[in-house]
Design a protein around this motif. Structure first.
Motif, PDB file in Angstrom:
ATOM      1  N   ASP A  16     -14.717  26.290  -8.333  1.00 18.64           N
ATOM      2  CA  ASP A  16     -17.217  26.244  -8.576  1.00 18.64           C
ATOM      3  C   ASP A  16     -16.847  24.906  -9.217  1.00 18.64           C
ATOM      4  OD1 ASP A  16     -19.284  28.285  -8.840  1.00 18.64           O
ATOM      5  OD2 ASP A  16     -18.932  26.487 -10.685  1.00 18.64           O
ATOM      6  N   LEU A  17     -16.249  24.478 -10.354  1.00 22.82           N
ATOM      7  CA  LEU A  17     -16.719  23.035 -10.765  1.00 22.82           C
ATOM      8  C   LEU A  17     -16.188  22.166  -9.565  1.00 22.82           C
ATOM      9  CD1 LEU A  17     -14.667  24.433 -14.256  1.00 22.82           C
ATOM     10  CD2 LEU A  17     -16.830  24.156 -13.765  1.00 22.82           C
ATOM     11  N   LYS A  18     -15.109  22.041  -8.334  1.00 21.57           N
ATOM     12  CA  LYS A  18     -14.958  20.923  -8.063  1.00 21.57           C
ATOM     13  C   LYS A  18     -16.119  20.900  -7.430  1.00 21.57           C
ATOM     14  CE  LYS A  18     -12.783  18.567  -7.210  1.00 21.57           C
ATOM     15  NZ  LYS A  18     -12.225  16.968  -7.831  1.00 21.57           N
ATOM     16  N   HIS A  19     -16.922  22.164  -6.978  1.00 24.28           N
ATOM     17  CA  HIS A  19     -18.442  22.075  -5.687  1.00 24.28           C
ATOM     18  C   HIS A  19     -19.037  21.308  -7.152  1.00 24.28           C
ATOM     19  CE1 HIS A  19     -21.332  23.242  -3.575  1.00 24.28           C
ATOM     20  NE2 HIS A  19     -21.796  24.070  -4.084  1.00 24.28           N
ATOM     21  N   ARG A  20     -19.038  22.119  -7.979  1.00 34.10           N
ATOM     22  CA  ARG A  20     -20.757  21.323  -8.886  1.00 34.10           C
ATOM     23  C   ARG A  20     -19.524  19.870  -9.325  1.00 34.10           C
ATOM     24  NH1 ARG A  20     -23.234  25.667 -12.211  1.00 34.10           N
ATOM     25  NH2 ARG A  20     -22.451  27.338 -11.155  1.00 34.10           N
ATOM     26  N   PHE A  21     -18.943  19.334  -9.371  1.00 31.90           N
ATOM     27  CA  PHE A  21     -18.015  18.504 -10.283  1.00 31.90           C
ATOM     28  C   PHE A  21     -17.548  17.698  -9.332  1.00 31.90           C
ATOM     29  CE2 PHE A  21     -18.956  20.688 -14.165  1.00 31.90           C
ATOM     30  CZ  PHE A  21     -19.952  19.622 -14.319  1.00 31.90           C
ATOM     31  N   PRO A  22     -17.767  17.204  -7.855  1.00 26.39           N
ATOM     32  CA  PRO A  22     -16.806  15.989  -7.132  1.00 26.39           C
ATOM     33  C   PRO A  22     -16.217  15.688  -7.317  1.00 26.39           C
ATOM     34  CG  PRO A  22     -18.986  16.128  -6.211  1.00 26.39           C
ATOM     35  CD  PRO A  22     -19.342  17.368  -7.072  1.00 26.39           C
ATOM     36  N   ASP A  23     -16.851  14.824  -8.176  1.00 24.12           N
ATOM     37  CA  ASP A  23     -15.812  13.592  -8.178  1.00 24.12           C
ATOM     38  C   ASP A  23     -15.132  13.813  -9.592  1.00 24.12           C
ATOM     39  OD1 ASP A  23     -17.712  11.914  -5.722  1.00 24.12           O
ATOM     40  OD2 ASP A  23     -18.960  11.682  -7.438  1.00 24.12           O
ATOM     41  N   ALA A  24     -14.554  14.842 -10.463  1.00 18.19           N
ATOM     42  CA  ALA A  24     -14.505  14.965 -11.374  1.00 18.19           C
ATOM     43  C   ALA A  24     -13.079  15.587 -11.316  1.00 18.19           C
ATOM     44  CB  ALA A  24     -14.838  16.178 -11.992  1.00 18.19           C
ATOM     45  N   ASN A  25     -12.199  14.891 -11.992  1.00 17.91           N
ATOM     46  CA  ASN A  25     -10.821  15.807 -12.226  1.00 17.91           C
ATOM     47  C   ASN A  25     -10.493  16.445 -13.272  1.00 17.91           C
ATOM     48  OD1 ASN A  25      -9.489  13.445 -11.366  1.00 17.91           O
ATOM     49  ND2 ASN A  25     -10.593  11.864 -13.089  1.00 17.91           N
ATOM     50  N   LEU A  26     -10.144  17.522 -12.915  1.00 19.40           N
ATOM     51  CA  LEU A  26      -9.996  18.599 -13.831  1.00 19.40           C
ATOM     52  C   LEU A  26      -8.429  18.809 -14.737  1.00 19.40           C
ATOM     53  CD1 LEU A  26     -11.223  21.854 -11.403  1.00 19.40           C
ATOM     54  CD2 LEU A  26     -12.636  20.271 -12.621  1.00 19.40           C
ATOM     55  N   VAL A  27      -8.527  19.560 -15.768  1.00 22.13           N
ATOM     56  CA  VAL A  27      -7.683  19.638 -16.967  1.00 22.13           C
ATOM     57  C   VAL A  27      -7.257  20.538 -17.122  1.00 22.13           C
ATOM     58  CG1 VAL A  27      -6.200  18.464 -18.864  1.00 22.13           C
ATOM     59  CG2 VAL A  27      -7.969  16.581 -18.095  1.00 22.13           C
ATOM     60  N   LEU A  28      -6.075  21.721 -17.572  1.00 22.36           N
ATOM     61  CA  LEU A  28      -6.609  22.806 -17.769  1.00 22.36           C
ATOM     62  C   LEU A  28      -6.159  22.499 -18.660  1.00 22.36           C
ATOM     63  CD1 LEU A  28      -6.200  26.094 -17.241  1.00 22.36           C
ATOM     64  CD2 LEU A  28      -3.564  25.490 -16.490  1.00 22.36           C
ATOM     65  N   VAL A  29      -6.358  23.205 -20.057  1.00 17.49           N
ATOM     66  CA  VAL A  29      -5.792  23.724 -21.411  1.00 17.49           C
ATOM     67  C   VAL A  29      -5.970  24.576 -21.994  1.00 17.49           C
ATOM     68  CG1 VAL A  29      -6.732  22.083 -23.408  1.00 17.49           C
ATOM     69  CG2 VAL A  29      -7.642  20.762 -21.850  1.00 17.49           C
ATOM     70  N   GLY A  30      -5.014  25.179 -22.766  1.00 17.34           N
ATOM     71  CA  GLY A  30      -5.373  26.515 -23.293  1.00 17.34           C
ATOM     72  C   GLY A  30      -4.339  26.308 -24.633  1.00 17.34           C
ATOM     73  N   THR A  31      -4.884  27.137 -25.857  1.00 12.96           N
ATOM     74  CA  THR A  31      -4.317  27.080 -27.022  1.00 12.96           C
ATOM     75  C   THR A  31      -4.180  28.867 -27.417  1.00 12.96           C
ATOM     76  OG1 THR A  31      -4.667  26.307 -29.333  1.00 12.96           O
ATOM     77  CG2 THR A  31      -6.508  27.677 -27.957  1.00 12.96           C
ATOM     78  N   SER A  32      -2.792  28.447 -27.838  1.00  9.54           N
ATOM     79  CA  SER A  32      -1.705  29.778 -28.528  1.00  9.54           C
ATOM     80  C   SER A  32      -1.429  31.028 -27.159  1.00  9.54           C
ATOM     81  CB  SER A  32      -2.928  30.985 -29.930  1.00  9.54           C
ATOM     82  OG  SER A  32      -2.156  31.759 -30.127  1.00  9.54           O
ATOM     83  N   ARG A  33      -2.212  32.238 -27.094  1.00  3.38           N
ATOM     84  CA  ARG A  33      -2.076  32.356 -25.799  1.00  3.38           C
ATOM     85  C   ARG A  33      -2.053  32.125 -24.868  1.00  3.38           C
ATOM     86  NH1 ARG A  33      -0.655  36.868 -29.229  1.00  3.38           N
ATOM     87  NH2 ARG A  33       0.865  38.415 -28.377  1.00  3.38           N
ATOM     88  N   GLY A  34      -3.365  31.444 -24.750  1.00  2.00           N
ATOM     89  CA  GLY A  34      -4.157  30.906 -24.039  1.00  2.00           C
ATOM     90  C   GLY A  34      -2.583  29.937 -22.785  1.00  2.00           C
ATOM     91  N   THR A  35      -1.695  30.037 -23.658  1.00  2.00           N
ATOM     92  CA  THR A  35      -0.177  28.671 -23.150  1.00  2.00           C
ATOM     93  C   THR A  35      -0.088  29.241 -22.035  1.00  2.00           C
ATOM     94  OG1 THR A  35       0.911  28.865 -25.761  1.00  2.00           O
ATOM     95  CG2 THR A  35      -1.167  27.039 -25.341  1.00  2.00           C
ATOM     96  N   ILE A  36       0.107  31.299 -22.273  1.00  2.00           N
ATOM     97  CA  ILE A  36       1.061  31.227 -21.190  1.00  2.00           C
ATOM     98  C   ILE A  36       0.155  30.889 -19.694  1.00  2.00           C
ATOM     99  CG2 ILE A  36       0.607  34.097 -20.716  1.00  2.00           C
ATOM    100  CD1 ILE A  36       0.948  34.821 -22.844  1.00  2.00           C
TER     101      ILE A  36
END
Length: 280
Positions: free
Chosen positions: A142-162
């Motif tokens: 969905d995000l690539k559709h909205r922002f086709p020229d953007a790079n995606l970065v996955l970020v997590g904190t604490s339990r989000g790092t699972i």
């Protein structure tokens, strides 16, 4: 004289309080001026859905969109009223409160909620599941559709790092980078077990670990985080303030009092600029 000593003894406390209040002011008051926000609902199979809070600067065309996985049970209960007002839980979570510091002309954020069929939020095992990875893949599409020229970065904190570990590994072609903050580096007492022995080298995107040297959460040993980060990039954080539960957002585990410096360092690393290996 005794009165003077009493007052000066309060100086360190007052300084910490002022830093905390300033960080809260930035997080709460910069955002409305800087950005616009919307709750985006992404359909899932079986008639379910998953929401994310999309934040970007008005008129911007971001080069980077950070897909952010908060800690705890990950349940935000995101809702947007007809007048545009947004309500949610976990406002103190590091990634949630830091979004106002992240968003600018080049950066946007998408904070991921738990899906509609998980009313109690994520378990550790669900974060490691193929279903969770598929849900994140839907959001990324969905995000690539909205922002086709953007790079995606996955970020997590604490339990989000699972989530960042498993979705980072499986969705190898989706992310330009993966950032793990306050990583659950020391699985213990039946918690964070999916990360026991996890091979971070199986994640093909470049990786950054961000960890506080005094993180007192029993699941987040700094020494263990350093070992995990070998062969990848590491930002070591010190200083700031700590209060309450050592595994919660207002402790060193959540970089309390160091929000602006930590966010600035992460953004420099993502953007390929010279970045500090230590934040203090």
């Amino acid at each position: 004289m005794s009165s003077f000593h009493l007052r000066t003894s309060h100086v360190p406390y007052m300084a910490r309080l002022l830093r905390t209040l300033c960080a809260m002011f930035v997080a709460l008051h910069v955002l409305p001026v800087l950005a616009r926000e919307q709750v985006v609902s992404v359909p899932l199979s079986g008639g379910q859905s998953i929401a994310c809070l999309l934040t970007q600067k008005d008129g911007s065309k971001p080069a980077w969109v950070l897909v952010m996985m908060p800690g705890g049970d990950g349940r935000l209960d995101l809702k947007q009223k007809a007048d545009g007002e947004i309500t949610m839980r976990e406002k103190n979570n590091f990634l949630v409160r830091a979004r106002g510091l992240i968003v600018d002309d080049r950066f946007a954020t998408a904070i991921v909620d738990s899906p509609s069929d998980l009313p109690d939020g994520y378990t550790d095992s669900f974060r490691a599941s193929s279903r969770h990875t598929q849900d994140i893949a839907r959001i990324a599409a969905d995000l690539k559709h909205r922002f086709p020229d953007a790079n995606l970065v996955l970020v997590g904190t604490s339990r989000g790092t699972i989530s960042t570990a498993f979705a980072g590994r499986v969705l190898s072609n989706t992310w330009q980078a993966v950032v793990h903050t306050s990583t659950l580096s020391s699985p213990s007492r039946g918690q964070a077990l999916p990360l026991a022995g996890f091979d971070y080298n199986a994640i093909h995107a470049r990786q950054l670990f961000v960890h506080h040297v005094d993180d007192a959460c029993f699941l987040c040993s700094f020494d263990a985080a350093k070992r995990i980060a070998r062969g990848h990039d590491l930002i070591t954080v010190s200083g700031g303030d700590a209060s309450g539960n050592p595994c919660k957002a207002m402790a060193h585990h959540g970089f309390n009092g160091q929000d602006a410096s930590v966010v600035a360092a992460i953004k420099m690393w993502i953007d390929g600029a010279k970045w500090p290996k230590e934040v203090n």
